[in-house]
Motif scaffolding. Structure first.
Motif, PDB file in Angstrom:
ATOM      1  N   ALA A 131       0.699  -1.157   0.146  1.00  0.00           N
ATOM      2  CA  ALA A 131      -0.045   0.072   0.209  1.00  0.00           C
ATOM      3  C   ALA A 131       0.980   1.196   0.071  1.00  0.00           C
ATOM      4  O   ALA A 131       0.734   2.392  -0.868  1.00  0.00           O
ATOM      5  N   PHE A 132       1.874   1.346   0.734  1.00  0.00           N
ATOM      6  CA  PHE A 132       2.833   2.456   0.928  1.00  0.00           C
ATOM      7  C   PHE A 132       3.408   2.664  -0.596  1.00  0.00           C
ATOM      8  O   PHE A 132       3.594   3.773  -1.039  1.00  0.00           O
ATOM      9  N   VAL A 133       4.002   1.548  -1.009  1.00  0.00           N
ATOM     10  CA  VAL A 133       4.656   1.523  -2.353  1.00  0.00           C
ATOM     11  C   VAL A 133       3.643   2.165  -3.587  1.00  0.00           C
ATOM     12  O   VAL A 133       4.105   2.851  -4.368  1.00  0.00           O
ATOM     13  N   PHE A 134       2.508   1.985  -3.399  1.00  0.00           N
ATOM     14  CA  PHE A 134       1.608   2.163  -4.472  1.00  0.00           C
ATOM     15  C   PHE A 134       0.878   3.443  -4.090  1.00  0.00           C
ATOM     16  O   PHE A 134      -0.259   4.011  -4.575  1.00  0.00           O
ATOM     17  N   SER A 135       1.032   4.345  -2.997  1.00  0.00           N
ATOM     18  CA  SER A 135       0.468   5.417  -2.487  1.00  0.00           C
ATOM     19  C   SER A 135       0.724   6.509  -3.556  1.00  0.00           C
ATOM     20  O   SER A 135       1.877   6.563  -4.222  1.00  0.00           O
ATOM     21  N   PRO A 136       0.183   7.742  -3.569  1.00  0.00           N
ATOM     22  CA  PRO A 136       0.458   8.658  -4.632  1.00  0.00           C
ATOM     23  C   PRO A 136       1.567   9.484  -4.335  1.00  0.00           C
ATOM     24  O   PRO A 136       1.874  10.191  -5.378  1.00  0.00           O
ATOM     25  N   HIS A 137       2.202   9.516  -3.465  1.00  0.00           N
ATOM     26  CA  HIS A 137       3.382  10.314  -2.953  1.00  0.00           C
ATOM     27  C   HIS A 137       4.641   9.494  -3.432  1.00  0.00           C
ATOM     28  O   HIS A 137       5.888  10.083  -3.300  1.00  0.00           O
ATOM     29  N   LEU A 167      11.203   5.950   7.548  1.00  0.00           N
ATOM     30  CA  LEU A 167      10.425   6.882   8.442  1.00  0.00           C
ATOM     31  C   LEU A 167       9.225   7.306   7.523  1.00  0.00           C
ATOM     32  O   LEU A 167       8.184   7.546   8.395  1.00  0.00           O
ATOM     33  N   LYS A 168       9.341   7.503   6.403  1.00  0.00           N
ATOM     34  CA  LYS A 168       7.772   7.913   5.693  1.00  0.00           C
ATOM     35  C   LYS A 168       6.987   6.631   5.606  1.00  0.00           C
ATOM     36  O   LYS A 168       5.787   6.779   5.674  1.00  0.00           O
ATOM     37  N   TYR A 169       7.518   5.542   5.705  1.00  0.00           N
ATOM     38  CA  TYR A 169       6.705   4.241   5.667  1.00  0.00           C
ATOM     39  C   TYR A 169       5.955   4.335   7.225  1.00  0.00           C
ATOM     40  O   TYR A 169       4.711   4.077   7.083  1.00  0.00           O
ATOM     41  N   LYS A 170       6.748   4.693   8.063  1.00  0.00           N
ATOM     42  CA  LYS A 170       5.949   4.582   9.491  1.00  0.00           C
ATOM     43  C   LYS A 170       5.108   5.650   9.700  1.00  0.00           C
ATOM     44  O   LYS A 170       4.045   5.472  10.053  1.00  0.00           O
ATOM     45  N   GLU A 171       5.363   6.883   8.957  1.00  0.00           N
ATOM     46  CA  GLU A 171       4.442   8.207   8.976  1.00  0.00           C
ATOM     47  C   GLU A 171       3.269   7.680   8.191  1.00  0.00           C
ATOM     48  O   GLU A 171       2.031   8.099   8.596  1.00  0.00           O
ATOM     49  N   TYR A 172       3.328   6.935   7.151  1.00  0.00           N
ATOM     50  CA  TYR A 172       2.178   6.676   6.286  1.00  0.00           C
ATOM     51  C   TYR A 172       1.226   5.400   7.187  1.00  0.00           C
ATOM     52  O   TYR A 172       0.188   5.672   7.165  1.00  0.00           O
ATOM     53  N   CYS A 173       1.865   4.438   7.842  1.00  0.00           N
ATOM     54  CA  CYS A 173       1.181   3.584   8.635  1.00  0.00           C
ATOM     55  C   CYS A 173       0.267   4.199   9.762  1.00  0.00           C
ATOM     56  O   CYS A 173      -0.802   4.059   9.902  1.00  0.00           O
ATOM     57  N   ALA A 218      11.533   6.858  -4.937  1.00  0.00           N
ATOM     58  CA  ALA A 218      11.717   8.254  -4.855  1.00  0.00           C
ATOM     59  C   ALA A 218      10.292   8.727  -4.104  1.00  0.00           C
ATOM     60  O   ALA A 218       9.218   8.414  -4.362  1.00  0.00           O
ATOM     61  N   PHE A 219      10.450   9.907  -3.737  1.00  0.00           N
ATOM     62  CA  PHE A 219       9.057  10.910  -3.242  1.00  0.00           C
ATOM     63  C   PHE A 219       8.896  11.785  -4.131  1.00  0.00           C
ATOM     64  O   PHE A 219       9.890  12.214  -5.019  1.00  0.00           O
ATOM     65  N   LYS A 220       7.635  12.077  -4.663  1.00  0.00           N
ATOM     66  CA  LYS A 220       7.259  13.179  -5.487  1.00  0.00           C
ATOM     67  C   LYS A 220       7.811  14.639  -4.693  1.00  0.00           C
ATOM     68  O   LYS A 220       7.455  14.797  -3.555  1.00  0.00           O
TER      69      LYS A 220
END
Length: 110
Positions: A27-33, A49-55, A102-104
């Protein structure tokens, strides 16, 4: 015009083993950001850290950093170790990174 289209490289990274990886990581990998591109490298710590924030934002239980790394590798993201990657001119040096993710730009907080 046809020549330009033929010479254009395909940089899109195709995720593998979606059915075998943990649902939160998929879900994180396919998230829009998130951008999946074969030209990019991102520091492992930043991605985790972005993954933990997403969760936390989505009321999901994050995996440990070790489990997250294993799931990212299962999805086909390459874990690069012992190379120097830089997150910007004044950022600290990073010794590990994931290739192909990468991140947008609009989602990065500097």
């Amino acid at each position: 015009m046809e020549r330009m289209n033929e010479s254009k490289k395909d940089y899109l990274f195709r995720v593998r083993n979606k059915d075998k990886a943990d649902a939160t990581v998929v879900a994180f990998v396919f998230s829009p950001h998130i951008v999946k591109d074969r030209r990019f490298y991102s520091p492992c710590k930043t991605i985790y850290l972005k993954y933990k924030e997403y969760c936390l934002e989505n009321a999901l239980k994050p995996l440990s950093s070790w489990q997250f790394k294993k799931n990212m590798q299962l999805l086909g993201f390459i874990y690069k170790k012992s190379h120097r990657f830089y997150a910007g001119y004044h950022r600290d040096r990073v010794t590990t990174a994931f290739k192909n993710i990468a991140f947008k730009v609009a989602d990065c907080k500097i």
